[in-house]
Motif scaffolding. Sequence first.
Motif, mmCIF file in Angstrom:
data_model
loop_
_atom_site.group_PDB
_atom_site.id
_atom_site.type_symbol
_atom_site.label_atom_id
_atom_site.label_comp_id
_atom_site.label_asym_id
_atom_site.label_seq_id
_atom_site.Cartn_x
_atom_site.Cartn_y
_atom_site.Cartn_z
ATOM 1 N N ASN A 1 -18.769 -17.012 -22.185
ATOM 2 C CA ASN A 1 -19.821 -17.982 -21.875
ATOM 3 C C ASN A 1 -21.100 -17.221 -21.536
ATOM 4 O OD1 ASN A 1 -18.090 -20.577 -21.670
ATOM 5 N ND2 ASN A 1 -17.017 -19.107 -20.382
ATOM 6 N N LEU A 2 -22.172 -17.510 -22.282
ATOM 7 C CA LEU A 2 -23.433 -16.794 -22.114
ATOM 8 C C LEU A 2 -24.545 -17.764 -21.735
ATOM 9 C CD1 LEU A 2 -23.265 -14.474 -25.271
ATOM 10 C CD2 LEU A 2 -22.754 -13.853 -22.905
ATOM 11 N N HIS A 3 -25.194 -17.490 -20.615
ATOM 12 C CA HIS A 3 -26.334 -18.307 -20.189
ATOM 13 C C HIS A 3 -27.540 -17.980 -21.059
ATOM 14 C CE1 HIS A 3 -29.408 -20.104 -17.603
ATOM 15 N NE2 HIS A 3 -28.428 -20.762 -16.988
ATOM 16 N N TYR A 4 -28.380 -18.977 -21.331
ATOM 17 C CA TYR A 4 -29.533 -18.786 -22.203
ATOM 18 C C TYR A 4 -30.617 -17.887 -21.614
ATOM 19 C CZ TYR A 4 -28.010 -22.601 -25.300
ATOM 20 O OH TYR A 4 -27.331 -23.375 -26.179
ATOM 21 N N HIS A 5 -30.645 -17.720 -20.290
ATOM 22 C CA HIS A 5 -31.743 -16.968 -19.679
ATOM 23 C C HIS A 5 -31.790 -15.550 -20.238
ATOM 24 C CE1 HIS A 5 -34.712 -15.509 -16.960
ATOM 25 N NE2 HIS A 5 -33.867 -14.774 -16.256
ATOM 26 N N GLN A 6 -32.859 -15.234 -20.978
ATOM 27 C CA GLN A 6 -33.091 -13.939 -21.602
ATOM 28 C C GLN A 6 -31.923 -13.498 -22.492
ATOM 29 O OE1 GLN A 6 -34.376 -11.353 -18.307
ATOM 30 N NE2 GLN A 6 -36.478 -11.744 -18.942
ATOM 31 N N LEU A 7 -31.189 -14.479 -23.044
ATOM 32 C CA LEU A 7 -30.080 -14.152 -23.941
ATOM 33 C C LEU A 7 -30.585 -13.533 -25.240
ATOM 34 C CD1 LEU A 7 -27.106 -14.153 -24.664
ATOM 35 C CD2 LEU A 7 -27.314 -16.547 -25.371
ATOM 36 N N LEU A 8 -31.695 -14.035 -25.765
ATOM 37 C CA LEU A 8 -32.255 -13.438 -26.987
ATOM 38 C C LEU A 8 -32.608 -11.967 -26.763
ATOM 39 C CD1 LEU A 8 -34.553 -16.238 -28.434
ATOM 40 C CD2 LEU A 8 -32.806 -14.990 -29.697
ATOM 41 N N GLU A 9 -33.222 -11.650 -25.631
ATOM 42 C CA GLU A 9 -33.576 -10.265 -25.340
ATOM 43 C C GLU A 9 -32.327 -9.406 -25.175
ATOM 44 O OE1 GLU A 9 -36.931 -12.818 -23.621
ATOM 45 O OE2 GLU A 9 -34.760 -12.925 -23.926
ATOM 46 N N ARG A 10 -31.341 -9.914 -24.435
ATOM 47 C CA ARG A 10 -30.116 -9.138 -24.211
ATOM 48 C C ARG A 10 -29.326 -8.935 -25.497
ATOM 49 N NH1 ARG A 10 -26.559 -11.971 -20.598
ATOM 50 N NH2 ARG A 10 -27.738 -13.887 -20.897
ATOM 51 N N SER A 11 -29.464 -9.877 -26.441
ATOM 52 C CA SER A 11 -28.685 -9.818 -27.681
ATOM 53 C C SER A 11 -29.375 -9.039 -28.791
ATOM 54 C CB SER A 11 -28.392 -11.239 -28.179
ATOM 55 O OG SER A 11 -27.657 -11.981 -27.235
ATOM 56 N N THR A 12 -30.650 -8.682 -28.599
ATOM 57 C CA THR A 12 -31.387 -8.027 -29.689
ATOM 58 C C THR A 12 -32.107 -6.744 -29.284
ATOM 59 O OG1 THR A 12 -33.347 -9.413 -29.255
ATOM 60 C CG2 THR A 12 -31.766 -10.224 -30.877
ATOM 61 N N LEU A 13 -32.441 -6.568 -28.015
ATOM 62 C CA LEU A 13 -33.300 -5.452 -27.614
ATOM 63 C C LEU A 13 -32.531 -4.271 -27.023
ATOM 64 C CD1 LEU A 13 -36.333 -7.366 -26.044
ATOM 65 C CD2 LEU A 13 -36.028 -6.541 -28.387
ATOM 66 N N GLY A 14 -31.233 -4.395 -26.855
ATOM 67 C CA GLY A 14 -30.440 -3.258 -26.406
ATOM 68 C C GLY A 14 -30.063 -2.367 -27.585
ATOM 69 N N SER A 15 -29.229 -1.373 -27.333
ATOM 70 C CA SER A 15 -28.719 -0.516 -28.405
ATOM 71 C C SER A 15 -27.205 -0.680 -28.478
ATOM 72 C CB SER A 15 -29.085 0.943 -28.142
ATOM 73 O OG SER A 15 -28.322 1.459 -27.055
ATOM 74 N N ALA A 16 -26.576 0.053 -29.370
ATOM 75 C CA ALA A 16 -25.128 -0.034 -29.519
ATOM 76 C C ALA A 16 -24.385 0.549 -28.323
ATOM 77 C CB ALA A 16 -24.688 0.676 -30.803
ATOM 78 N N THR A 17 -25.072 1.338 -27.494
ATOM 79 C CA THR A 17 -24.412 1.984 -26.354
ATOM 80 C C THR A 17 -25.027 1.618 -25.009
ATOM 81 O OG1 THR A 17 -25.840 3.924 -26.671
ATOM 82 C CG2 THR A 17 -23.659 3.968 -27.719
ATOM 83 N N VAL A 18 -26.271 1.112 -25.005
ATOM 84 C CA VAL A 18 -26.972 0.835 -23.746
ATOM 85 C C VAL A 18 -27.428 -0.616 -23.716
ATOM 86 C CG1 VAL A 18 -28.909 1.470 -22.254
ATOM 87 C CG2 VAL A 18 -27.765 3.229 -23.623
ATOM 88 N N GLN A 19 -27.161 -1.307 -22.608
ATOM 89 C CA GLN A 19 -27.586 -2.693 -22.453
ATOM 90 C C GLN A 19 -29.096 -2.771 -22.221
ATOM 91 O OE1 GLN A 19 -25.177 -5.046 -19.684
ATOM 92 N NE2 GLN A 19 -23.572 -3.507 -19.799
ATOM 93 N N TYR A 20 -29.671 -3.898 -22.645
ATOM 94 C CA TYR A 20 -31.081 -4.160 -22.390
ATOM 95 C C TYR A 20 -31.297 -4.331 -20.883
ATOM 96 C CZ TYR A 20 -35.381 -6.951 -22.025
ATOM 97 O OH TYR A 20 -36.616 -7.448 -21.665
#
Length: 439
Positions: free
Chosen positions: A243-262
């Motif tokens: 379950n994922l809350h929408y708050h900054q979900l787009l940023e968390r899902s696109t601006l991180g890397s394969a090894t480091v979270q946004y």
Amino acid sequence: LTLSMPSEMLMKIFSYLDAVSLLSVGCVNKRFYHLANDNGIWLKIYSRCFQPKRTIWAMKSEQTETVSLGCAALYDRKPGYWKKEYIFKQIAAVKTRVMRLVKPVDPYTGLPCKNKEAMKASGLSWIIVLKDKNGKEHVMEKANLSFKDTSVTIIWYSTDLPCLDILSTLKLYGVMPLLSDQSGAPSKNGPRLRSLIAEYHLANLTESSVAVADKLVQIFSLNPGLLVGLWKEKNEIAFVMVNLHYHQLLERSTLGSATVQYALPPNKPVLDDVDPEYGLHDYNLHVDMHGVSCSYLCGTFRGLFCRKGDIANGYLRLTVVSLKDHTKHVPLPGTLGLSWETDVFKGNVKDCCVMDVTLLDETGKPFWCFSAPVHMEPSSKASCLYDYMGPIYTTDYADAEGKVSVDLVWLEETKEYIIVNLVLYISTKKVNDWYGTNY
């Protein structure tokens, strides 16, 4: 045969390919990579997509201009230049389209009104990677999505999921395609970016988390928002739910890397020397309680506050629904349950649901947000509710930033729960960091 072909012939073949196919060909070997980087091919692809169309009446001058521009663009650039330009321009076009969708904000939730549309426009999806103790990775891409007002529920299931005993970690990624197809929709077959959202350790899952069950599965939970369903007869995974809350979900899902979270940007506190209770009042709460396919509660509570005397044990107490004020007690209509399904079986775990909490500060900005599964459990408290005749249940949630405590009464006649007490406990550290105060 292709290895012995002259480069000129291969270049001619490559010139008929679209961008996605050309990138795929470049992954075959080193020779194909260098040939597929040719600026002449990529300039044609770039020009078809982004070159502004201009009508030049003099045919001769038009031809002369095109050739001269082409020569300068080809010979003054390093190999692969126009490939990079094309990819960057594609990413920028998608970003512009998404930003246009997320600009309008819902005044009740403080979140973008068109989160769902923005995610679809970007082609965003989510995958999980199960890693076993030998280092082998099992990737699960196919998932069922259920979009709600403030969160999305994602379920993965398969008949060949590995046994829990051999697994060490589960990683959740957001995945976004880099390129669009000819219709402008995100390409499903082209290159994609992975952004790490969360990593869960599964070694002691059955010992460290609380389990609920139905006839077929046991369900274990881990923060943030993860549910793992295990078949009762075996220690094999039936499904995984997030379950994922929408708050900054787009940023968390696109601006991180394969090894480091946004990393979420820190809030810049605005100091207020006039208000002696700055940061203690004018909170607004939007709460959703729902299953995978149904909703039990969607409500907004305004003007929440905490007096200085109610600060205790490192928490601010925000009373949303009080035992004493029965006019604000909230019913949860319908039979609470969290439904699940696999390729063969499906079920429903009773007295469970997903709770989405969106707490806004006095400016309407999201202050504390989460989406997590909760379970109603019989309470040991003695009933002091003379308006209700029924057993009392409780459900709780806690993370590093706060806690939620809910008391409910079960009414047998109407077959529904009534929320009679709902309290938020917000960490004073969270408040002090946000407002620049010192409570």
